[in-house]
Design a protein around this motif. Structure first.
Motif, PDB file in Angstrom:
ATOM      1  N   GLU A 440       5.505  15.729  -6.285  1.00 54.81           N
ATOM      2  CA  GLU A 440       5.357  17.185  -6.097  1.00 54.81           C
ATOM      3  C   GLU A 440       3.924  17.537  -5.713  1.00 54.81           C
ATOM      4  O   GLU A 440       3.684  18.425  -4.898  1.00 54.81           O
ATOM      5  CB  GLU A 440       5.750  17.926  -7.390  1.00 54.81           C
ATOM      6  CG  GLU A 440       7.210  17.780  -7.805  1.00 54.81           C
ATOM      7  CD  GLU A 440       8.168  18.522  -6.885  1.00 54.81           C
ATOM      8  OE1 GLU A 440       7.697  19.266  -6.003  1.00 54.81           O
ATOM      9  OE2 GLU A 440       9.398  18.322  -7.023  1.00 54.81           O
ATOM     10  N   SER A 441       2.965  16.810  -6.317  1.00 52.85           N
ATOM     11  CA  SER A 441       1.547  17.058  -6.013  1.00 52.85           C
ATOM     12  C   SER A 441       1.239  16.729  -4.553  1.00 52.85           C
ATOM     13  O   SER A 441       0.573  17.501  -3.841  1.00 52.85           O
ATOM     14  CB  SER A 441       0.680  16.218  -6.947  1.00 52.85           C
ATOM     15  OG  SER A 441      -0.619  16.093  -6.471  1.00 52.85           O
ATOM     16  N   TYR A 442       1.740  15.570  -4.072  1.00 52.96           N
ATOM     17  CA  TYR A 442       1.519  15.179  -2.671  1.00 52.96           C
ATOM     18  C   TYR A 442       2.195  16.172  -1.724  1.00 52.96           C
ATOM     19  O   TYR A 442       1.659  16.529  -0.657  1.00 52.96           O
ATOM     20  CB  TYR A 442       2.054  13.771  -2.416  1.00 52.96           C
ATOM     21  CG  TYR A 442       1.345  12.675  -3.169  1.00 52.96           C
ATOM     22  CD1 TYR A 442      -0.041  12.706  -3.349  1.00 52.96           C
ATOM     23  CD2 TYR A 442       2.054  11.592  -3.708  1.00 52.96           C
ATOM     24  CE1 TYR A 442      -0.689  11.700  -4.046  1.00 52.96           C
ATOM     25  CE2 TYR A 442       1.406  10.590  -4.405  1.00 52.96           C
ATOM     26  CZ  TYR A 442       0.033  10.653  -4.567  1.00 52.96           C
ATOM     27  OH  TYR A 442      -0.618   9.660  -5.250  1.00 52.96           O
ATOM     28  N   LYS A 443       3.395  16.622  -2.092  1.00 52.56           N
ATOM     29  CA  LYS A 443       4.130  17.586  -1.263  1.00 52.56           C
ATOM     30  C   LYS A 443       3.352  18.894  -1.134  1.00 52.56           C
ATOM     31  O   LYS A 443       3.200  19.442  -0.033  1.00 52.56           O
ATOM     32  CB  LYS A 443       5.505  17.847  -1.897  1.00 52.56           C
ATOM     33  CG  LYS A 443       6.394  18.753  -1.047  1.00 52.56           C
ATOM     34  CD  LYS A 443       7.785  18.884  -1.635  1.00 52.56           C
ATOM     35  CE  LYS A 443       7.808  20.013  -2.652  1.00 52.56           C
ATOM     36  NZ  LYS A 443       9.189  20.384  -3.048  1.00 52.56           N
ATOM     37  N   LYS A 444       2.822  19.343  -2.249  1.00 50.61           N
ATOM     38  CA  LYS A 444       2.047  20.602  -2.262  1.00 50.61           C
ATOM     39  C   LYS A 444       0.799  20.466  -1.385  1.00 50.61           C
ATOM     40  O   LYS A 444       0.478  21.355  -0.580  1.00 50.61           O
ATOM     41  CB  LYS A 444       1.661  20.922  -3.715  1.00 50.61           C
ATOM     42  CG  LYS A 444       0.960  22.268  -3.873  1.00 50.61           C
ATOM     43  CD  LYS A 444       0.569  22.490  -5.334  1.00 50.61           C
ATOM     44  CE  LYS A 444      -0.252  23.767  -5.445  1.00 50.61           C
ATOM     45  NZ  LYS A 444      -0.811  23.935  -6.802  1.00 50.61           N
ATOM     46  N   GLU A 445       0.095  19.329  -1.539  1.00 49.07           N
ATOM     47  CA  GLU A 445      -1.124  19.097  -0.757  1.00 49.07           C
ATOM     48  C   GLU A 445      -0.799  19.087   0.741  1.00 49.07           C
ATOM     49  O   GLU A 445      -1.490  19.694   1.563  1.00 49.07           O
ATOM     50  CB  GLU A 445      -1.771  17.769  -1.154  1.00 49.07           C
ATOM     51  CG  GLU A 445      -2.439  17.772  -2.519  1.00 49.07           C
ATOM     52  CD  GLU A 445      -3.768  18.511  -2.518  1.00 49.07           C
ATOM     53  OE1 GLU A 445      -4.335  18.717  -1.427  1.00 49.07           O
ATOM     54  OE2 GLU A 445      -4.219  18.897  -3.603  1.00 49.07           O
ATOM     55  N   GLY A 446       0.257  18.373   1.135  1.00 49.49           N
ATOM     56  CA  GLY A 446       0.638  18.279   2.552  1.00 49.49           C
ATOM     57  C   GLY A 446       1.023  19.635   3.114  1.00 49.49           C
ATOM     58  O   GLY A 446       0.622  20.008   4.229  1.00 49.49           O
ATOM     59  N   SER A 447       1.804  20.389   2.347  1.00 48.94           N
ATOM     60  CA  SER A 447       2.244  21.717   2.787  1.00 48.94           C
ATOM     61  C   SER A 447       1.044  22.651   2.967  1.00 48.94           C
ATOM     62  O   SER A 447       0.954  23.394   3.955  1.00 48.94           O
ATOM     63  CB  SER A 447       3.227  22.282   1.748  1.00 48.94           C
ATOM     64  OG  SER A 447       3.585  23.592   2.091  1.00 48.94           O
ATOM     65  N   GLU A 448       0.118  22.594   2.021  1.00 46.73           N
ATOM     66  CA  GLU A 448      -1.074  23.460   2.107  1.00 46.73           C
ATOM     67  C   GLU A 448      -1.932  23.107   3.324  1.00 46.73           C
ATOM     68  O   GLU A 448      -2.480  23.989   3.992  1.00 46.73           O
ATOM     69  CB  GLU A 448      -1.897  23.333   0.824  1.00 46.73           C
ATOM     70  CG  GLU A 448      -1.274  24.068  -0.359  1.00 46.73           C
ATOM     71  CD  GLU A 448      -2.053  23.857  -1.661  1.00 46.73           C
ATOM     72  OE1 GLU A 448      -3.038  23.090  -1.638  1.00 46.73           O
ATOM     73  OE2 GLU A 448      -1.664  24.470  -2.673  1.00 46.73           O
ATOM     74  N   ARG A 449      -2.048  21.791   3.637  1.00 45.68           N
ATOM     75  CA  ARG A 449      -2.831  21.385   4.809  1.00 45.68           C
ATOM     76  C   ARG A 449      -2.221  21.983   6.087  1.00 45.68           C
ATOM     77  O   ARG A 449      -2.922  22.460   6.965  1.00 45.68           O
ATOM     78  CB  ARG A 449      -2.848  19.849   4.924  1.00 45.68           C
ATOM     79  CG  ARG A 449      -3.649  19.120   3.869  1.00 45.68           C
ATOM     80  CD  ARG A 449      -5.140  19.233   4.097  1.00 45.68           C
ATOM     81  NE  ARG A 449      -5.902  18.251   3.355  1.00 45.68           N
ATOM     82  CZ  ARG A 449      -6.160  18.300   2.048  1.00 45.68           C
ATOM     83  NH1 ARG A 449      -5.680  19.293   1.323  1.00 45.68           N
ATOM     84  NH2 ARG A 449      -6.897  17.371   1.464  1.00 45.68           N
TER      85      ARG A 449
END
Length: 1102
Positions: A440-449
Motif C-alpha cells: 500500500e505504501s509503494y502504491k501511494k508513493e507511485g500514485s502521488e508521483r
C-alpha cells in the motif's frame, strides 16, 4: 462434498483418531524404553542367582503351579518376590498399558476397516476413502504406524524382557482374575520373536513378516495401501523438489512408509520382481539407507537380504559404479555449496531486495544443501552398517572413499545451512507480516508521483523548462488513478496490471522525448521502481515458507546427530560463539516434531502435550549434553588456576627486599592465571549469546542452561572426589526415575561400586558402623565416647559428627541420618522374619516358652524355685540368642548414632538459625497440642488425610534435630505369640555376661564374649516400641517378677548380697525409664526395700 477431516465427518474423524493414537503410542514406547528395570535383562550372574526363580518368561504359562510351588516352598523367595513386586509394579503397569494400547490399536483399525466394508459410514467405502487425499494419507499412515510400533518394540524392548515383564505383571496384578482382560492376546502378539538388536546377531527366519502377521489384517486393505504408496505422491512433495535428481529425497517419507508396509505383504518382496523393480527405480535408485520414523535408520542391503525379488531389484542401486557416481556427485556438491552458503551468510548480504529478486535461486541452494547433507549423513552413519557383515563394510568404505567424507566439513555445512535457513525464514516471515502495509505504501508513493507530474504538465506547478501539455497532464492523471485502483486482494490481476503500467511509463518517456528533462525522468524512474517493488512484494507468498519447511526437514537425523556431538563440543571449546550457529541447528532439528504431532494436533487429542513434552524434552536433553562442554571447560580452567595458585604462585610477604621482587612477581604464572580467567569469561559469554529459544514446547533459557551445567559439573566433581576419598575398607530399592533427589538435568553420577554401598554416603555410614561395632567397642553414655574393648583406648566420640557436618554440611549429615533410619527398618524387618520363620517354627523352643509362661503365671506372684526355672529356660533356648543379640545390638548401635546426629543438628540449628529453630519448636508443640485436643474432643480440627502438613514438618524437624529417634515407629507389626516372654528370656540370658562398675555402669565381664550395654538397652527398647504398649507392660512386669522371685529366694537362703543378675535387671529398668522418660511407677512391681538396697549399691555402699 464434506471435508474428510471435518468434525461432522465420522469416517474421517475415526481414522484420524486411530492415527493420532498411533503416534502417541510410539512416543510412549520410546519413552518407556529408557526405563526398563535392568533386573529383567538378567545379564549379571548375581541377578540370575537372586531373581532367577521369580522372573520367568512365557514358559511360566506351561506350568504356573510348578513355579508358584517353588516360591511357596522357600519363605526367603516369598519375601524377595514381595519386595520385587513393591519395587516394580508401578513401572510394570505402565509397560503393560503401552503393550495393551498396541493391541487395541490394531483391533480398532480392523474394526474400522470392517465398518467401512459393512457400510456403517454412509457413502464411504475403502475405495472412496483412498480416492480422497486426506483419507489416502491416513489409511497409509494407519498401517505404517502399526508396523513401526512392532519394530520399535522389538528394537527397544528385547523379546525375553517383554515376556518377563508380562509374566511378572500377570503374577502381580489383578489381570489374571479379570474376565475381560485381553492379556492372552497381548502375549500372543508380543511374545519373543528371537530378534536381537545387538551387532552381529543372527536374524530369525521369516522376520519380521511372521511377527507382522500375528494379528491378521485385511489383505485387500494392505494391497490397496501398497498400491497407493507405489503409484501416487500422496503428500504432494514433488512440487517442493522440482529437480528430477531430488525425487528420491522428495519421496523419502513415502519410501519409509512403503518399506514398512511391504512386510505386511511379503510375497511382493519374495517373488514379484516387476513390482520391486518399479519400487526401487522410483524410491531407491540412488539411496539404500532410510529413516523409517524419528531417526530410526534401516539399511536396505541388510533388511532385504532374505527376499529374492527385493534383493535383485536393489542390485543396480548397489552397483559399485552407481555408488561411485552418487558419492562423487554429492562430494562435488559439498565443495561447491560450502563457499556459496558462506557468501550468503556474510554480514549484510541477505537484504530484502536480494531475497525478493532471488527467491528461486535461494530455494534451489537450500534444496541442494539439504539433499547433500541428508544423503551423506545417512549413508555414512555408523549405526546404518553392521561391520560384521562383509558386504556392508565394503559399501561403507566405498562411500567414505568416493565422497571424500570428512565429518567436520559435513557438520560445518549443516551449521551454515541451518543458519542460512533460519535467517531466510525469519526475514521472510517479517516480510510476509509487513507485505500489505509495504504494498500500500509503494502504491501511494507511485500514485502521488504521477499526480505531481500531471500538475507539472498543467503549467500551474513551476518546473524548469517544462511546457504546458494537456495530453500528458490527462495521461499522467489517468496513470495515477490506475495505480490507485490496484487491489491487494486480487494479486494476480494487480500483478498483470502493474507490469502494463511499467511498460506504459517506459514508452511515454521514449515517445514524448522526455529524456531531456532529468527531473521528469527521475519522477518516472521512481514510479517504475515503486511499481517493481509492488510486484516483488505481491510475490511474497506463504508457499515459500512451506517449501522451506519441507526442504529443511531434519527428522532423519534425530538419532544420528549424536555422532556429531564430539565435533560440536570441540567447535564450542575452540570458539564459544559457535553456540549461535548451533542454536539454528537445534531449531532445525526441532522441526522433526511436526511429523508425530501433526495428526495428534488435527485430532485435538489430549496426548498432544505429553508427546510434545517427550520429544521436546529429548531434544533439550541433547542441547544440554552438547553445551555441557562449556561448564566442563570452565572447571578444567579453574582446576589449572587452583593448581597455579596453590603450587606455583608464592604468597607475597608484607615486607619484601627489593632484589627479591622479580622472584615474587612470577609474571609467567600470573599471566597464565589471567589468561585462564579470561577463557572462563569467554565460555560464559558464549552460552549467553544463545538467546532464549523455544525448542518444541520447552523454553530454553541460556542463563538457566549455564547454571544447571555448572551445578551438574560441580555435583559430578564433588561426588567423584567423595567417591574416591571415602573408601575405608576395600574388603527397598528406589529407581532413579522415582527418586525425588535424582534430577534429569543435574544427575547424581553413578560410579562403579567398590563395596556393597551405592554411594560415598553409604560407605561413610558403614565405616562409622564398623568403628563403633558393639562387638569391638564399649560405648560410655556419660562421655558420648566409644572405647576399644581390648586396649581401652578411645576410638571416637561425638566430635566425629561435628566434623562430618563441617565437611558434608547439614544436608550430608541429615542424609546420613536418613540412611541409618532405613538401615534400622531393614534390620527390624529381617529380625522379625527370623523370629517368625525360624524361632517360632522351632517346636522345642516354642515348648520352652510355653512352659515358662505357665511357670510365671500370674506375674503378680512369686516364682517358686526361681533360679532353677529361669536358668533351665535360658539353657534350653541358648541356641537362638546369638542371632537375636546381634540384631538387637545393631539396632541399638544405629539408634545411638541417630541420637548423636540429632544432637549435632539441633545444636548447629540453634547456633546458626536460632529463629528457624524457635519457629519449628513452637509449631511442633502447637501441632501436638491441637492433635491431643482433637483426640480428647473429636469436634476440634485435625489435619485431613490429603493434608501434607505433618509429613512436611517432619522433614524440617528431622533436619533441625528436633526429634527423638527412640520414639519412632519404624515398621508396622502384627501380634506375635510369646513376644514378652522371648524378650524377657533374652535379657536375663545376657545379664550373666555383664557386671556393674561404679564409674562406668554396666560393662561386659569378658572381652571374648562382648555385650555392650547401651546398644542392648536401646535396641530392645526400639524393638518393643514397634509393638502394642501392652507387650512392654508385660515385659516390664516379668522383669519385676524376676527381681522379686530371685530376692525372695536369696532371703529364704539368707544370702546377704544382692545377686549381680538382679542388679543388672534393676539397671536395665533404670536405663529404660531414663531413655523412654516413663514415670517411675515401674518400681511398684517390686518392694521399695529392693530399690533402697539397689541405690546403696549404686552409691558404692554395701
Amino acid at each position: 462434498m464434506v471435508d474428510f477431516l471435518a468434525d461432522n465427518n465420522l469416517c474421517g474423524q475415526a481414522i484420524l483418531r486411530i492415527v493420532s493414537r498411533g503416534n502417541a503410542i510410539i512416543a510412549e514406547l520410546l519413552r518407556l524404553s529408557d526405563f526398563i528395570p535392568a533386573v529383567f535383562r538378567l545379564k549379571d550372574k548375581s541377578d540370575q542367582q537372586k531373581y532367577g526363580d521369580i522372573i520367568c518368561d512365557f514358559s511360566y504359562f506351561k506350568g504356573p503351579e510348578y513355579y508358584e510351588g517353588k516360591l511357596e516352598a522357600k519363605p526367603e523367595l516369598q519375601d524377595l518376590d514381595e519386595e520385587f513386586r513393591e519395587n516394580n509394579i508401578e513401572i510394570l503397569s505402565r509397560f503393560y498399558l503401552a503393550f495393551e494400547s498396541v493391541h487395541k490399536y490394531i483391533v480398532d483399525l480392523n474394526r474400522y476397516l470392517d465398518d467401512l466394508h459393512e457400510g456403517v459410514y454412509i457413502q464411504q467405502t475403502l475405495e472412496t476413502v483412498l480416492l480422497n487425499e486426506d483419507g489416502k494419507q491416513l489409511l497409509c499412515e494407519a498401517l505404517y504406524l502399526y508396523g513401526v510400533m512392532l519394530l520399535v518394540i522389538d528394537q527397544k524392548i528385547e523379546g525375553e524382557v517383554r515376556e518377563r515383564m508380562l509374566v511378572s505383571y500377570y503374577r502381580y496384578s489383578a489381570a489374571r482374575s479379570s474376565g475381560d482382560s485381553n492379556l492372552d492376546d497381548i502375549c500372543k502378539l508380543l511374545r519373543s520373536t528371537g530378534y536381537s538388536s545387538q551387532p552381529g546377531a543372527k536374524r530369525p527366519a521369516n522376520y519380521p513378516e511372521s511377527y507382522f502377521q500375528r494379528v491378521p489384517i485385511s489383505a485387500t486393505f494392505t494391497s490397496m495401501v501398497i498400491g497407493r504408496l507405489r503409484s501416487d505422491d500422496i503428500y504432494n512433495q514433488v512440487s517442493a523438489y522440482p529437480l528430477p535428481e531430488h525425487r528420491s529425497t522428495a519421496l523419502a517419507n513415502q519410501a519409509a512408509m512403503l518399506y514398512v508396509c511391504l512386510f505386511f505383504s511379503p510375497s511382493i518382496l519374495h517373488t514379484q520382481q516387476a513390482k520391486m523393480r518399479e519400487i526401487v527405480d522410483k524410491y531407491f535408485p540412488d539411496n539404500w539407507v532410510i529413516s523409517i520414523y524419528m531417526g530410526i535408520t534401516v539399511n536396505l542391503v541388510e533388511a532385504w537380504e532374505p527376499y529374492k525379488a527385493a534383493k535383485t531389484a536393489l542390485n543396480y542401486t548397489l552397483d559399485s559404479a552407481n555408488i561411485k557416481e552418487q558419492a562423487t556427485r554429492y562430494a562435488a556438491s559439498m565443495e561447491s555449496l560450502r563457499p556459496q552458503v558462506q557468501q550468503l551468510l556474510k554480514e549484510g548480504f541477505l537484504r530484502e531486495e536480494i531475497i525478493l529478486d532471488n527467491i528461486p535461486k535461494l530455494l534451489n541452494c537450500l534444496r541442494d544443501c539439504n539433499v547433500a547433507i541428508r544423503w551423506l549423513m545417512l549413508h555414512s552413519a555408523e549405526s546404518a552398517y553392521d561391520l560384521n557383515n562383509k558386504r556392508l563394510r565394503q559399501i561403507k568404505d566405498q562411500v567414505l572413499n568416493d565422497s571424500k567424507y570428512k565429518p567436520k566439513i559435513l557438520f560445518q555445512l549443516l551449521l551454515d545451512t541451518a543458519q542460512f535457513e533460519f535467517t531466510l525464514k525469519e526475514m521472510f516471515k517479517q516480510m510476509l507480516s509487513e507485505k500489505q502495509i509495504k504494498w500500500e505504501s509503494y502504491k501511494k508513493e507511485g500514485s502521488e508521483r504521477m499526480t505531481e507530474l500531471a500538475e507539472v504538465f498543467s503549467g500551474v506547478k513551476p518546473l524548469t523548462r517544462v511546457e504546458k501539455n494537456e495530453n500528458l497532464q490527462a495521461w499522467f492523471r489517468e496513470i495515477s488513478k490506475q495505480i490507485e485502483s490496484l487491489n491487494y486482494e486480487d494479486s494476480t490481476a494487480a500483478g498483470r496490471k502493474t507490469v502494463q503500467l511499467i511498460q506504459a511509463l517506459v514508452e511515454v518517456q521514449e515517445f514524448h522525448q522526455l529524456e531531456s528533462n532529468l527531473q521528469v525522468c527521475q519522477f518516472l524512474a521512481d514510479t517504475r521502481k515503486f511499481l517493481h517493488q509492488m510486484i516483488r512484494t505481491i510475490n511474497i507468498k506463504e508457499e515459500v515458507l512451506i517449501t522451506m519447511q519441507i526442504v529443511g526437514d531434519l527428522s532423519y537425523a534425530w538419532q544420528i546427530i549424536d555422532s556429531f556431538t564430539s565435533i560440536m563440543q570441540e567447535s564450542i571449546r575452540v570458539n564459544p560463539s559457535m553456540v549461535t550457529k548451533l542454536r539454528a541447528t537445534f531449531l532445525k532439528l526441532a522441526s522433526a516434531l511436526d511429523l508425530p504431532l501433526l495428526r495428534i494436533n488435527q485430532a485435538n487429542s489430549a496426548d498432544l502435550l505429553s508427546v510434545s513434552q517427550f520429544y521436546s524434552g529429548e531434544l533439550v536433553s541433547y542441547v544440554r549434553k552438547v553445551l555441557q562442554i562449556i561448564p566442563e571447560s570452565m572447571f578444567t580452567s579453574l582446576a589449572k588456576i587452583i593448581k597455579l595458585q596453590i603450587h606455583d604462585i608464592m604468597e607475597v610477604p608484607t615486607r619484601l627486599d627489593k632484589d627479591k621482587l622479580k622472584d615474587y612477581a612470577q609474571l609467567t604464572a600470573r599471566y597464565e592465571v589471567a589468561k585462564l580467567t579470561h577463557d572462563i569469561s569467554i565460555f560464559t559469554e558464549g552460552i549467553l549469546m544463545m538467546k532464549t529459544t523455544l525448542v518444541g514446547i520447552i523454553k530454553v533459557d541460556p542463563k538457566q542452561l549455564l547454571e544447571d551445567g555448572i551445578r551438574k559439573e560441580l555435583v559430578k566433581r564433588v561426588a567423584y572426589a567423595l567417591h574416591r576419598g571415602l573408601i575405608f575398607n576395600p574388603k527397598a530399592k528406589i529407581q532413579d526415575w522415582q527418586s525425588v533427589h535424582q534430577s534429569t538435568h543435574i544427575p547424581i553420577p553413578k560410579f562403579p561400586s567398590v563395596d556393597e554401598s551405592a554411594t560415598f554416603i553409604g560407605r561413610l555410614c558403614r565405616e562409622i558402623l564398623r568403628i563403633t561395632d558393639p562387638k569391638l567397642t564399649c560405648y560410655i553414655d556419660q562421655m558420648n565416647t566409644w572405647y576399644d574393648l581390648k586396649s581401652h583406648q578411645e576410638v571416637t566420640n561425638n566430635r566425629l559428627f561435628s566434623e562430618i557436618q563441617n565437611t558434608l554440611g547439614t544436608f550430608g549429615l541429615n542424609g546420613l541420618d536418613r540412611l541409618l533410619c532405613f538401615m534400622i527398618v531393614k534390620e527390624l524387618q529381617n529380625f522379625l522374619t527370623i523370629l517368625q520363620k525360624t524361632i517360632l517354627k522351632d517346636k522345642a523352643v516354642v515348648e520352652v516358652f510355653r512352659t515358662l509362661q505357665g511357670a510365671v503365671s500370674p506375674v503378680q506372684g512369686i516364682v517358686a524355685n526361681a533360679s532353677k526355672v529361669y536358668s533351665s529356660a535360658v539353657a534350653k533356648s541358648q541356641k537362638i540368642w546369638g542371632t537375636y543379640q546381634e540384631a538387637i545390638m545393631k539396632v541399638g548401635q544405629m539408634q545411638i548414632l541417630r541420637q548423636q546426629i540429632a544432637n549435632e543438628l539441633n545444636y548447629s540449628c540453634k547456633f546458626d538459625s536460632k529463629h528457624l529453630a524457635a519457629a519449628l519448636e513452637n509449631l511442633n508443640k502447637s501441632l501436638l497440642a491441637d492433635i491431643e485436643a482433637h483426640y480428647q474432643d473429636p469436634s476440634l480440627p485435625y489435619p485431613k488425610e490429603d493434608n501434607t502438613l505433618l509429613y512436611d514438618i517432619t522433614a524440617y524437624l528431622e533436619a533441625a534435630g528436633i526429634h527423638n529417634p527412640l520414639n519412632k515407629i519404624y515398621i508396622t507389626t502384627k501380634r506375635l505369640p510369646y513376644f514378652p516372654i522371648i524378650n524377657f528370656l533374652f535379657i536375663i540370658a545376657q545379664l550373666p555376661k555383664l557386671q556393674y562398675n561404679k564409674n562406668q555402669g554396666m560393662t561386659c565381664r569378658k572381652a571374648t564374649d562382648p555385650v555392650d550395654w547401651p546398644p542392648l538397652v536401646l535396641g530392645l527398647l526400639t524393638l518393643l516400641k514397634q509393638f502394642h504398649s501392652r507387650y512392654t507392660q508385660q515385659f516390664l512386669a516379668l522383669i519385676g517378677q524376676f527381681i522379686r522371685s530371685i530376692m525372695e529366694q536369696c532371703t529364704s537362703q539368707k544370702i546377704p548380697d544382692m545377686p549381680s543378675d538382679v542388679v543388672g535387671a534393676l539397671m536395665f529398668l533404670e536405663d529404660y525409664v531414663k531413655y523412654t522418660k516413663l514415670s517411675r511407677k515401674v518400681g511398684a512391681t517390686f518392694p521399695i526395700l529392693f530399690v533402697l538396697v539397689f541405690e546403696n549399691i549404686l552409691s558404692g555402699c554395701k
